[in-house]
Write an enzyme that holds these catalytic residues in place. Structure first.
Site, PDB file in Angstrom:
ATOM      1  N   CYS A  84       0.805  -1.223   0.000  1.00  0.00           N
ATOM      2  CA  CYS A  84       0.000   0.000   0.000  1.00  0.00           C
ATOM      3  C   CYS A  84       0.837   1.272   0.000  1.00  0.00           C
ATOM      4  O   CYS A  84       0.292   2.376   0.009  1.00  0.00           O
ATOM      5  CB  CYS A  84      -0.958  -0.017   1.189  1.00  0.00           C
ATOM      6  SG  CYS A  84      -2.123  -1.397   1.104  1.00  0.00           S
ATOM      7  N   HIS A  88      -1.629   8.250   6.159  1.00  0.00           N
ATOM      8  CA  HIS A  88      -2.012   6.959   5.573  1.00  0.00           C
ATOM      9  C   HIS A  88      -3.407   6.605   6.075  1.00  0.00           C
ATOM     10  O   HIS A  88      -4.249   6.164   5.296  1.00  0.00           O
ATOM     11  CB  HIS A  88      -0.989   5.895   5.951  1.00  0.00           C
ATOM     12  CG  HIS A  88      -1.145   4.607   5.228  1.00  0.00           C
ATOM     13  ND1 HIS A  88      -1.155   4.516   3.848  1.00  0.00           N
ATOM     14  CD2 HIS A  88      -1.300   3.342   5.690  1.00  0.00           C
ATOM     15  CE1 HIS A  88      -1.307   3.253   3.488  1.00  0.00           C
ATOM     16  NE2 HIS A  88      -1.410   2.521   4.587  1.00  0.00           N
ATOM     17  N   GLU A 145       0.555   5.293  13.526  1.00  0.00           N
ATOM     18  CA  GLU A 145       0.881   6.470  12.729  1.00  0.00           C
ATOM     19  C   GLU A 145       0.721   7.749  13.551  1.00  0.00           C
ATOM     20  O   GLU A 145       1.547   8.661  13.465  1.00  0.00           O
ATOM     21  CB  GLU A 145       0.009   6.543  11.483  1.00  0.00           C
ATOM     22  CG  GLU A 145       0.350   7.728  10.598  1.00  0.00           C
ATOM     23  CD  GLU A 145      -0.445   7.783   9.306  1.00  0.00           C
ATOM     24  OE1 GLU A 145      -0.040   8.548   8.403  1.00  0.00           O
ATOM     25  OE2 GLU A 145      -1.468   7.068   9.201  1.00  0.00           O
ATOM     26  N   LYS A 155      -9.024   8.555   3.221  1.00  0.00           N
ATOM     27  CA  LYS A 155      -9.628   7.226   3.101  1.00  0.00           C
ATOM     28  C   LYS A 155     -11.028   7.153   3.691  1.00  0.00           C
ATOM     29  O   LYS A 155     -11.784   6.236   3.376  1.00  0.00           O
ATOM     30  CB  LYS A 155      -8.708   6.172   3.719  1.00  0.00           C
ATOM     31  CG  LYS A 155      -7.417   5.970   2.924  1.00  0.00           C
ATOM     32  CD  LYS A 155      -6.557   4.864   3.509  1.00  0.00           C
ATOM     33  CE  LYS A 155      -5.301   4.641   2.680  1.00  0.00           C
ATOM     34  NZ  LYS A 155      -4.307   5.717   2.828  1.00  0.00           N
ATOM     35  N   HIS A 187      -9.736   2.582   0.863  1.00  0.00           N
ATOM     36  CA  HIS A 187      -8.311   2.279   0.735  1.00  0.00           C
ATOM     37  C   HIS A 187      -8.063   1.697  -0.653  1.00  0.00           C
ATOM     38  O   HIS A 187      -8.474   0.575  -0.949  1.00  0.00           O
ATOM     39  CB  HIS A 187      -7.887   1.292   1.818  1.00  0.00           C
ATOM     40  CG  HIS A 187      -6.407   1.149   1.957  1.00  0.00           C
ATOM     41  ND1 HIS A 187      -5.507   1.636   1.029  1.00  0.00           N
ATOM     42  CD2 HIS A 187      -5.645   0.554   2.926  1.00  0.00           C
ATOM     43  CE1 HIS A 187      -4.277   1.355   1.418  1.00  0.00           C
ATOM     44  NE2 HIS A 187      -4.335   0.706   2.562  1.00  0.00           N
ATOM     45  N   PHE A 223       1.975  -3.509   3.829  1.00  0.00           N
ATOM     46  CA  PHE A 223       2.267  -4.835   4.370  1.00  0.00           C
ATOM     47  C   PHE A 223       3.740  -5.165   4.097  1.00  0.00           C
ATOM     48  O   PHE A 223       4.307  -4.771   3.074  1.00  0.00           O
ATOM     49  CB  PHE A 223       1.389  -5.892   3.718  1.00  0.00           C
ATOM     50  CG  PHE A 223      -0.043  -5.909   4.200  1.00  0.00           C
ATOM     51  CD1 PHE A 223      -0.458  -5.169   5.284  1.00  0.00           C
ATOM     52  CD2 PHE A 223      -0.991  -6.698   3.552  1.00  0.00           C
ATOM     53  CE1 PHE A 223      -1.763  -5.196   5.729  1.00  0.00           C
ATOM     54  CE2 PHE A 223      -2.307  -6.740   3.977  1.00  0.00           C
ATOM     55  CZ  PHE A 223      -2.700  -5.984   5.069  1.00  0.00           C
TER      56      PHE A 223
END
Length: 406
Positions: free
Chosen positions: A162, A302, A313, A331, A336, A395
């Protein structure tokens, strides 16, 4: 070696808010969620997604597109054409050898792969398309953009989950800075809203189960968040050597001032709770930009709406930049978009720099008390944005941070 400045001169966006940069910017600034029930996912544990509405590939790409392109390539082609047009560049007249293409994708042509697997099960090997492999392969999106635009410079795809789109923009900026290219078409794309991919993410527990109220499901930094809503889309930026842009009188929307990257080396899917590597990527991007923590006006987070990611985060941003910096996540509105997210959100940072508008975080109703940040919600915040940060994490613990300046 002389380091060249990197200007952003064009943007192209295709998201669940619609086709075109304006549609996405309007939706994000309005805090308007795009998540909805998805009939293609009927019978699965999670049946909601953020998909591009009324995307007609025959009209927007060409009539042969459905035969030769996976959807992730179609989205990128449309976004790239918009970005190049906004930049005022004409592929018929540019020196293609000085134009590169760098695109990020997390999952590539998985829709084609799944469809062809079903065809093989139903019809046997002779039922499989002879174009399965080139439609499915990650690298073909960059190849198709090169063919479409006559860009014959460096050409590759980044795959950092991502963070892929942000990694692509960072790598593209390096091609400009080192003088390898005058122009790079850079960004990300993914179209992985398929039964198999959704089932896989659901089995991991990554997706929101708020299926009875889809519009409220993606809620970054909210105390009631329970996972992300899968989306699709593409974001493409035209990066250009500043002197090249100046020579042709191009408008500069913003500049790519810094890029930082790191790896958690911690877990396949969970972020390192210490945030040490993510913080290092952020610090490295700021150092390259020649900026300090106090110079940052806005962080486009993010912000996936997952419990672990948002909290980690938030701690990284607060510890590195201070709790008072303005933060928001797109998002909540767009879902996402996986490998496209970093590029779409990079484009939103550019728009914040060029317009002085910080979009709100959709669906943020009750901020998690452990998120000790100034998370923008409820409406657009009008401020001067001279320095904006874009965080992207993937990931495998792969982190990419971009810094944009006016």
């Amino acid at each position: 070696m002389t380091a060249h400045g990197v200007a952003v001169t064009g943007l192209g966006l295709v998201t669940a808010a619609g086709v075109g940069t304006k549609a996405t910017w309007d939706a994000v600034c309005a805090g308007r969620p795009t998540a909805a029930d998805d009939p293609r996912l009927a019978g699965l544990p999670v049946t909601i997604s953020c998909t591009v509405p009324d995307f007609d590939a025959d009209r927007l790409v060409d009539r042969r597109s459905t035969l030769v392109h996976d959807r992730f390539t179609q989205l990128a082609l449309v976004a790239a054409r918009e970005a190049v047009a906004e930049a005022g560049l004409d592929p018929a007249t540019w020196c293609g050898a000085r134009v590169g293409v760098v695109v990020g994708s997390a999952l590539g042509g998985v829709a084609t792969s799944e469809a062809q697997q079903r065809r093989m099960a139903e019809r046997g090997p002779r039922g499989v398309s002879s174009l399965l492999i080139p439609m499915f392969m990650h690298n073909m999106v960059a190849g198709h953009l090169a063919m479409d635009l006559g860009a014959t410079g460096p050409n590759f795809v980044t795959a950092t989950a991502c963070a892929s789109g942000a990694t692509a923009v960072g790598a593209a900026a390096e091609l400009i800075r080192t003088g390898r290219c005058d122009v790079v078409i850079a960004g990300g794309t993914d179209a992985a809203v398929t039964p198999l991919m959704v089932s896989g993410f659901a089995r991991m527990g990554a997706l929101s189960r708020r299926v009875a109220e889809p519009a409220a499901a993606s809620r970054p930094f909210d105390a009631d968040r329970d996972g992300f809503v899968i989306g699709e889309g593409s974001g493409i930026l035209v990066l250009e050597r500043e002197s090249h842009a100046a020579a042709r009188g191009a408008a500069v929307l913003a500049r790519v001032a810094g890029y930082g990257a790191s790896a958690d080396g911690h877990h396949m899917t969970a972020p390192d709770p210490t945030g040490a590597a993510a913080s290092r990527a952020l610090t490295g991007a700021l150092e390259e930009a020649g900026a300090g923590a106090g110079d940052v006006d806005y962080v486009n987070a993010h912000g996936t709406s997952t419990p672990l990611n948002d909290l980690t985060e938030a701690r990284v941003v607060a510890a590195t930049l201070g709790a008072g910096v303005a933060v928001s996540s797109a998002k909540g509105a767009l879902g996402h978009t996986l490998g496209a997210a970093g590029a779409i959100e990079a484009a939103l940072c550019v728009l914040s720099v060029s317009t002085g508008m910080i979009p709100p975080t959709a669906n943020l109703e009750r901020q998690d008390p452990e998120v000790e940040l100034d998370v923008v919600a409820g409406g657009v915040r009008h401020v001067t944005v001279d320095v904006a940060v874009n965080n992207s994490f993937g990931f495998g613990g792969q982190n990419a941070v971009l810094v944009f300046s006016s």
